[in-house]
Design a protein around this motif. Structure first.
Motif: not given
Length: 295
Positions: A13-17, A22-31, A128-135
């Motif tokens: 759930x956290x990873x999906x959030x 990230x996608x809404x804000x314009x960041x793909x996973x590699x960015x 966990x969200x902060x870590x996932x959001x940043x990387x």
């Protein structure tokens, strides 16, 4: 009391959030988000307040705070960050507060270190969200696979892993220990590797890890490991203060005193207001450590 271990469902759930935001804000996973986090706050219309609140111990009085105010039916959102903390931890703390913002968990004061957060479910989720959001985990796994041709670092030497973490840190701007946790969370390192890496003196620039970081990217590594002590606010935050004065919601003295907190004066914005020196020196106008401890 045992540390809280998030369930697979909670982690998903956290990873999906994080992925969705990230996608809404314009960041793909590699960015990497890195310094763009401050632009994200502006785009979300969140006012940033920066002020150093030192502590009598080695740990900061608080990391960050999320505040909601309502004025004439309009909700105003503020994130305050303690710049007496290391810059990479400021970045992590802001991302942590974004979890509370996105999940609407209300006004929040983060005063615990990550070790203590292990005992609080919501704080564990926010970390966990902060870590996932940043990387994102998926990107971290891809990086490991591409570099080591394996999903695991369990047969890799500690020195090699340190160099790997230092490069991750300078690219993705997470604190060293957060990256060690990330590797442990995805089962990329063993328990003994985790313990050895976690106990390294990561803030000492003359330590083994410090020298590695400086050799990889001295400018970024120094920035991430510096207590910035910055005082300031976003342009929107300053504008909010000015409009409160122009709408006669705060007095001239309060206007000047509030701007003084952020190294600004009324004359910077075309207002000539004289405040007696003794008023500016009065400690009642500035945040006190005991006030923060009571928050």
């Amino acid at each position: 009391m045992k540390p809280i271990k998030l369930t697979n469902g909670q982690i998903e759930e956290i990873c999906k959030l994080a992925q969705d935001q990230r996608r809404i804000l314009g960041f793909m996973n590699e960015a990497p988000i890195a310094n763009d986090l401050f632009t994200i706050l502006e785009n979300l219309n969140i006012h940033l307040l920066q002020y150093p609140i030192s502590s009598v111990s080695d740990r900061p009085a608080f990391s960050a705070v999320l505040l909601y105010l309502c004025e004439e039916g309009k909700e105003l959102v503020f994130v305050g960050v303690n710049t007496a903390d290391y810059f990479d931890k400021q970045i992590f703390a802001i991302a942590h507060e974004l979890y509370h913002y996105f999940t609407k968990t209300g006004t929040h004061l983060s005063r615990l270190d990550m070790e203590d957060d292990e005992y609080n479910l919501i704080e564990s989720k926010a970390n966990r969200f902060a870590a996932e959001f940043l990387l994102p985990e998926s990107q971290l796994r891809e990086i490991i696979q591409a570099e080591f041709r394996d999903a695991s670092l369990k047969l890799i030497s500690i020195k090699t892993i340190q160099r790997f973490i230092a490069r991750l840190q300078c690219t993705w701007w997470l604190p060293y220990r957060s990256l060690v946790r990330r590797l442990h969370e995805i089962d990329a390192i063993t328990e003994s590797q985790y313990e050895e890496l976690y106990e390294l003196s990561e803030r000492d620039l003359q330590s083994e890890y410090g020298k590695i970081g400086l050799a990889i990217n001295a400018e970024t590594f120094r920035k991430l490991n510096r207590r910035t002590e910055e005082v300031g606010t976003s342009p929107q935050g300053i504008e909010y203060i000015i409009r409160n004065f122009e709408d006669h919601l705060i007095s001239e003295d309060t206007f000047a005193e509030t701007l003084q907190l952020f190294n600004r004066t009324p004359s910077d914005f075309g207002y000539e207001i004289i405040v007696e020196d003794e008023d500016l020196d009065d400690p009642m106008y500035f945040p006190r450590q005991e006030d923060m401890d009571e928050g």
